[in-house]
Design an enzyme around this catalytic site. Sequence first.
Site, PDB file in Angstrom:
ATOM      1  N   GLU A  75      -5.548  -8.451  -0.400  1.00  0.00           N
ATOM      2  CA  GLU A  75      -6.254  -8.135   0.858  1.00  0.00           C
ATOM      3  C   GLU A  75      -7.719  -7.949   0.503  1.00  0.00           C
ATOM      4  O   GLU A  75      -8.054  -7.026  -0.261  1.00  0.00           O
ATOM      5  CB  GLU A  75      -5.711  -6.881   1.537  1.00  0.00           C
ATOM      6  CG  GLU A  75      -4.373  -7.094   2.204  1.00  0.00           C
ATOM      7  CD  GLU A  75      -3.915  -5.915   3.065  1.00  0.00           C
ATOM      8  OE1 GLU A  75      -4.764  -5.226   3.672  1.00  0.00           O
ATOM      9  OE2 GLU A  75      -2.692  -5.679   3.096  1.00  0.00           O
ATOM     10  N   GLU A 135       0.826  -1.228   0.000  1.00  0.00           N
ATOM     11  CA  GLU A 135       0.000   0.000   0.000  1.00  0.00           C
ATOM     12  C   GLU A 135       0.851   1.265   0.000  1.00  0.00           C
ATOM     13  O   GLU A 135       0.648   2.160   0.831  1.00  0.00           O
ATOM     14  CB  GLU A 135      -0.965  -0.016   1.194  1.00  0.00           C
ATOM     15  CG  GLU A 135      -1.975  -1.141   1.110  1.00  0.00           C
ATOM     16  CD  GLU A 135      -3.128  -1.059   2.105  1.00  0.00           C
ATOM     17  OE1 GLU A 135      -3.058  -0.249   3.056  1.00  0.00           O
ATOM     18  OE2 GLU A 135      -4.108  -1.802   1.915  1.00  0.00           O
TER      19      GLU A 135
HETATM   20  O1  AHR Z   1      -5.204  -5.856   7.095  1.00  0.00           O
HETATM   21  C1  AHR Z   1      -5.055  -4.705   7.885  1.00  0.00           C
HETATM   22  C2  AHR Z   1      -4.348  -3.585   7.138  1.00  0.00           C
HETATM   23  O2  AHR Z   1      -5.163  -3.150   6.094  1.00  0.00           O
HETATM   24  C3  AHR Z   1      -3.054  -3.941   6.442  1.00  0.00           C
HETATM   25  O3  AHR Z   1      -1.950  -3.869   7.284  1.00  0.00           O
HETATM   26  C4  AHR Z   1      -2.954  -2.892   5.380  1.00  0.00           C
HETATM   27  O4  AHR Z   1      -2.219  -3.329   4.273  1.00  0.00           O
HETATM   28  C5  AHR Z   1      -4.388  -2.559   5.067  1.00  0.00           C
HETATM   29  O5  AHR Z   1      -4.611  -1.200   5.048  1.00  0.00           O
END
Ligand code: AHR
Length: 508
Positions: free
Chosen positions: A290, A173
């Site tokens: 994610e 990110e």
């Molecule tokens: O999964 C929790 C957080 O969400 C992770 O660390 C990040 O990559 C995302 O913003």
Amino acid sequence: MRRTSVTVAPQDTIAPVHRRLFGSFVEHMGRSVYGGIYEPGHPTADEHGFRRDVADLVRELGVTTVRYPGGNFVSGYRWEDGVGPREQRPVRRDVAWHSIETNEVGLDEFAAWARANGLELMLAVNLGTRGVLEALDLLEYTNGEAGTTLADQRVANGAPEPHDVRIWCLGNEMDGPWQVGHLSAEDYGTLAARTAAAMKRADSGLELVACGSSNAQMPTFGSWERTVLERSWEHVDLISLHAYYEQRGDDLASFLASGRDMDHFIDTVVATVDYVGRDSDHQVHLSFDEWNVWRQSEFNAAEQAAIAAEPAVPRPWPAAPHLIEDDYRAADAVVVGSLLITLLRHADRVHAASLAQLVNVIAPIRTEPGGPAWRQATFHPFALTARLTGGVVLRTRTDAPSTPTARFGEVSAVDSVVTWDEEQGTATVLLVNRGTTEPATVEVDLSALGASHVLEAHLLHEDDVEATNSAAAPDRVAPHPLAAELGPDGVLRLVLPPVSWAAVSVGR
Ligand code: AHR
């Protein structure tokens, strides 16, 4: 009541069911590692301190890959802290989650745990506070054959064989202002290209994932992907997507239609990838590394309030605090099932995905210190999908009534996907009823597959959509047997209650 009809043909294939679509994610965050997978002294702990009850659930969940060690955490992480004799490992502050990292668990322990549980490791390198050299060092330590200083260090630390990690994330990110060491698209694209090129000089067979946008609401979404890919195209193999969904207020209908947003997100990234790669033979696939349901706005508000109260109210630096341990409701499980349908339907372009996360932190598995581990409601659609799907994903033709949503307008009430394993002669139908009030009478024409009998049929539905599992009631939300009939005409007939998800396997 209007019927939904779904038709499939075996030649209408989207793509193979990539096993990496059933990936997961373990971050050094909250109680994911410490008090999650690892708790020395727990009655079920093995000789390395890892909980056997948790490992059993991880295997039952059917996850295939595990992304590690972050997440936001990775952007301040020094991998060297987590290897070698435990008593010599430093204790550090993790500024991403305002926590203490003891480094009791690091790469070698985690790789051994993943291997023991049949998981492919997906490692992330730190491109927030570090760069090309540290990524190369980590690669050499992880995958190098004995005979160089770093590989020999791994051998001396008790891992004689290379960990042979094939898929790597180039940071995390990096477009997010919250990211430690956050970069502009131009700077990140250049750094990702340089890091990837160097890593591939060491091992040309690696699969490298560039960071896409942190979510589709980022102001730079689209232009970020374009710039990053223009700078790194030839060196990277996948680009990441991240998305978390939550119910806003009482708008259950829009929440249930979250798959619509995921569909659009994937289509937009595919269009950008195709635009950048228009004159190239090289392919870049999508890694949805994610995704989940997360009541993120509650977390963000609490964090902003804590930051605003500083320095009058200093924030503590706890080790393994309870962080974002959302209790998942039956409705959340239906959405997770629905998002799996969307991911499978995009298997032609999405080659990897990670449910974020695995244990305690927005996770399908929860634990109590010294106590039990249990399946959250969201565990069930994931486990059923990972176990029952295989072979290829087939394109479905669906004719369904629509259901109104405030956010997306009218959406198809029923969404579905079918996978077909010709060798085994089995097909699996996944269905979701996104309507909040009406049951759906569904007919799935599987005659072209020669299906003759139902093997398994499961329904995920609770009249109380708010129902959750807990240590005291671990099976409050669980799949129920579904009455699904496969007629001599090869048509599967069933009824889906409102807010429900189902998985049905049939055989020839
Ligand atoms: O999964 C929790 C957080 O969400 C992770 O660390 C990040 O990559 C995302 O913003």
